[in-house]
Write an enzyme that holds these catalytic residues in place. Structure first.
Site, mmCIF file in Angstrom:
data_model
loop_
_atom_site.group_PDB
_atom_site.id
_atom_site.type_symbol
_atom_site.label_atom_id
_atom_site.label_comp_id
_atom_site.label_asym_id
_atom_site.label_seq_id
_atom_site.Cartn_x
_atom_site.Cartn_y
_atom_site.Cartn_z
ATOM 1 N N SER A 11 -51.625 -30.281 5.080
ATOM 2 C CA SER A 11 -52.793 -29.848 4.309
ATOM 3 C C SER A 11 -53.131 -30.930 3.298
ATOM 4 O O SER A 11 -52.333 -31.229 2.398
ATOM 5 C CB SER A 11 -52.481 -28.537 3.574
ATOM 6 O OG SER A 11 -53.418 -28.372 2.531
ATOM 7 N N HIS A 36 -55.064 -30.185 8.414
ATOM 8 C CA HIS A 36 -55.550 -28.928 7.809
ATOM 9 C C HIS A 36 -56.385 -29.236 6.561
ATOM 10 O O HIS A 36 -55.913 -29.905 5.638
ATOM 11 C CB HIS A 36 -54.331 -28.078 7.453
ATOM 12 C CG HIS A 36 -54.633 -26.709 6.957
ATOM 13 N ND1 HIS A 36 -54.859 -25.633 7.797
ATOM 14 C CD2 HIS A 36 -54.718 -26.204 5.697
ATOM 15 C CE1 HIS A 36 -55.066 -24.540 7.072
ATOM 16 N NE2 HIS A 36 -54.993 -24.863 5.789
ATOM 17 N N ASP A 38 -58.537 -27.527 3.513
ATOM 18 C CA ASP A 38 -58.766 -26.283 2.784
ATOM 19 C C ASP A 38 -60.105 -26.318 2.065
ATOM 20 O O ASP A 38 -60.311 -27.122 1.157
ATOM 21 C CB ASP A 38 -57.646 -26.071 1.759
ATOM 22 C CG ASP A 38 -56.338 -25.739 2.438
ATOM 23 O OD1 ASP A 38 -56.303 -24.734 3.170
ATOM 24 O OD2 ASP A 38 -55.365 -26.494 2.263
ATOM 25 N N MET A 40 -62.616 -24.371 -0.323
ATOM 26 C CA MET A 40 -62.616 -23.269 -1.305
ATOM 27 C C MET A 40 -63.915 -23.297 -2.107
ATOM 28 O O MET A 40 -64.407 -24.373 -2.457
ATOM 29 C CB MET A 40 -61.438 -23.422 -2.265
ATOM 30 C CG MET A 40 -60.086 -23.518 -1.575
ATOM 31 S SD MET A 40 -58.750 -23.512 -2.772
ATOM 32 C CE MET A 40 -57.354 -23.936 -1.705
ATOM 33 N N HIS A 69 -59.945 -24.524 7.105
ATOM 34 C CA HIS A 69 -59.550 -23.199 6.628
ATOM 35 C C HIS A 69 -60.556 -22.803 5.558
ATOM 36 O O HIS A 69 -60.502 -23.325 4.442
ATOM 37 C CB HIS A 69 -58.105 -23.291 6.088
ATOM 38 C CG HIS A 69 -57.598 -22.035 5.458
ATOM 39 N ND1 HIS A 69 -56.449 -22.011 4.692
ATOM 40 C CD2 HIS A 69 -58.059 -20.765 5.490
ATOM 41 C CE1 HIS A 69 -56.243 -20.772 4.263
ATOM 42 N NE2 HIS A 69 -57.208 -19.995 4.723
ATOM 43 N N MET A 71 -61.878 -20.744 2.846
ATOM 44 C CA MET A 71 -61.583 -19.719 1.835
ATOM 45 C C MET A 71 -62.849 -19.550 1.010
ATOM 46 O O MET A 71 -62.936 -19.962 -0.151
ATOM 47 C CB MET A 71 -60.386 -20.166 0.978
ATOM 48 C CG MET A 71 -59.067 -20.026 1.731
ATOM 49 S SD MET A 71 -57.764 -21.061 1.033
ATOM 50 C CE MET A 71 -58.165 -22.620 1.807
ATOM 51 N N MET A 140 -51.429 -16.087 5.833
ATOM 52 C CA MET A 140 -51.211 -16.712 4.526
ATOM 53 C C MET A 140 -49.873 -16.231 3.971
ATOM 54 O O MET A 140 -49.661 -15.030 3.820
ATOM 55 C CB MET A 140 -52.325 -16.319 3.548
ATOM 56 C CG MET A 140 -53.657 -17.018 3.754
ATOM 57 S SD MET A 140 -53.626 -18.821 3.759
ATOM 58 C CE MET A 140 -52.880 -19.213 2.185
ATOM 59 N N ASP A 178 -49.321 -20.596 6.649
ATOM 60 C CA ASP A 178 -49.848 -21.496 5.618
ATOM 61 C C ASP A 178 -49.405 -21.021 4.241
ATOM 62 O O ASP A 178 -49.762 -19.925 3.816
ATOM 63 C CB ASP A 178 -51.380 -21.478 5.732
ATOM 64 C CG ASP A 178 -52.073 -22.435 4.764
ATOM 65 O OD1 ASP A 178 -51.375 -23.198 4.074
ATOM 66 O OD2 ASP A 178 -53.316 -22.398 4.721
HETATM 67 C C1 DX5 Z 1 -53.613 -22.568 -0.078
HETATM 68 C C2 DX5 Z 1 -53.971 -23.396 1.104
HETATM 69 C C3 DX5 Z 1 -52.830 -24.117 1.719
HETATM 70 C C4 DX5 Z 1 -52.110 -25.063 0.794
HETATM 71 C C5 DX5 Z 1 -50.681 -25.076 1.213
HETATM 72 O O1 DX5 Z 1 -54.681 -21.755 -0.416
HETATM 73 O O2 DX5 Z 1 -54.553 -22.613 2.109
HETATM 74 O O3 DX5 Z 1 -53.226 -24.783 2.911
HETATM 75 O O4 DX5 Z 1 -52.613 -26.364 0.829
HETATM 76 O O5 DX5 Z 1 -49.975 -25.836 0.299
HETATM 77 P P1 DX5 Z 1 -48.396 -25.730 0.169
HETATM 78 O O6 DX5 Z 1 -47.819 -26.173 1.481
HETATM 79 O O7 DX5 Z 1 -48.094 -26.656 -0.957
HETATM 80 O O8 DX5 Z 1 -48.060 -24.298 -0.135
HETATM 81 ZN ZN ZN Z 2 -54.906 -23.607 4.104
#
Ligand code: DX5
Ligand code: ZN
Length: 224
Positions: A11, A36, A38, A40, A69, A71, A140, A178
């Protein structure tokens, strides 16, 4: 002996964004098989990250499939745009979409794998119908929004139960996990049935992300 393909999906949330190209090169060298990203919106989750232009740039500079991903609230408004930007996998949260079937079908029609993501406190029963339309489920194992949080232990049983649901119905749905994955728990989550393993801090929070990817993969080896 298990014969699943295990994907390690770094990620980039925990990477140094000023060196993003070089950081991606490192995880490619280490044997990452998915990247990956993220996304947001500061609304569905209390944090803001990156969006379409970043996915577009990364897609041009890596051969790794990009897993977006989302969010974000109302992900159906944007999901297909992420496919157009170059994502090969796009997941949307079951909690965020009132029209999940339409969104998943739209992602597939646009040419990517369609995923459903589910928060730690959302029961698997909310996926019962969506499993018929999804290519993968993203469990998650932390509350979405931030890297570096601690793995929520009940996620292991959730993965096991989801594995059973999928196998009993003979569906071809992969399980992604994740949040809080590291060398200490990766073997367990793979044994529980997860196949796509996301890790941020455990990779980019180390001095050598390439080595970190290799070590994570090695830790799963008895299950491959
Ligand atoms: C959190 C993200 C994850 C995050 C995971 O909302 O969806 O993908 O980057 O990070 P670690 O591996 O540090 O928990
Ligand atoms: Zn993620």
């Amino acid at each position: 002996m298990n014969s699943k393909t295990i994907d390690i999906a770094p990620s980039i949330l925990s990477s140094d964004f000023s060196q993003l190209g070089q950081q991606i090169r490192a995880v490619e060298e280490g044997g990452a098989t998915i990247l990956h990203v993220d996304v947001m919106d500061g609304h569905f989750v209390p944090n803001i990250t990156v969006g379409l232009p970043v996915v577009k740039s990364i897609a041009r500079s890596t051969t790794l499939p990009i897993d977006a991903h989302l969010m974000i609230s109302e992900p159906g408004r944007y999901a297909e745009q992420f496919v157009a930007a170059g994502a090969k996998m796009v997941s949307v949260h079951v909690e965020a979409d009132n029209h999940l079937h339409r969104t998943l079908m739209g992602i597939k029609a646009a040419g990517a794998a369609a995923g459903v993501a589910i928060n730690p406190a959302t029961p698997l029963s909310s996926l019962a119908e969506a499993l018929n339309f999804a290519d993968y489920v993203l469990i998650m194992s932390v509350n979405p929004g931030f890297g570096g949080q601690e793995f929520i232990a009940t996620s292991l049983e959730k993965v096991r139960q989801l594995r059973r649901m999928i196998d009993e119905r003979r569906l071809n749905v992969r399980i992604e996990i994740d949040g809080g994955i590291d060398l200490a728990n990766i073997a367990e989550v793979v044994a529980a049935g997860a196949e796509i393993i996301v890790a941020g801090t455990a990779i980019f929070g180390t001095p050598d992300p390439a080595v970190a990817v290799r070590e994570l993969r090695d830790a799963t080896v008895e299950w491959v």
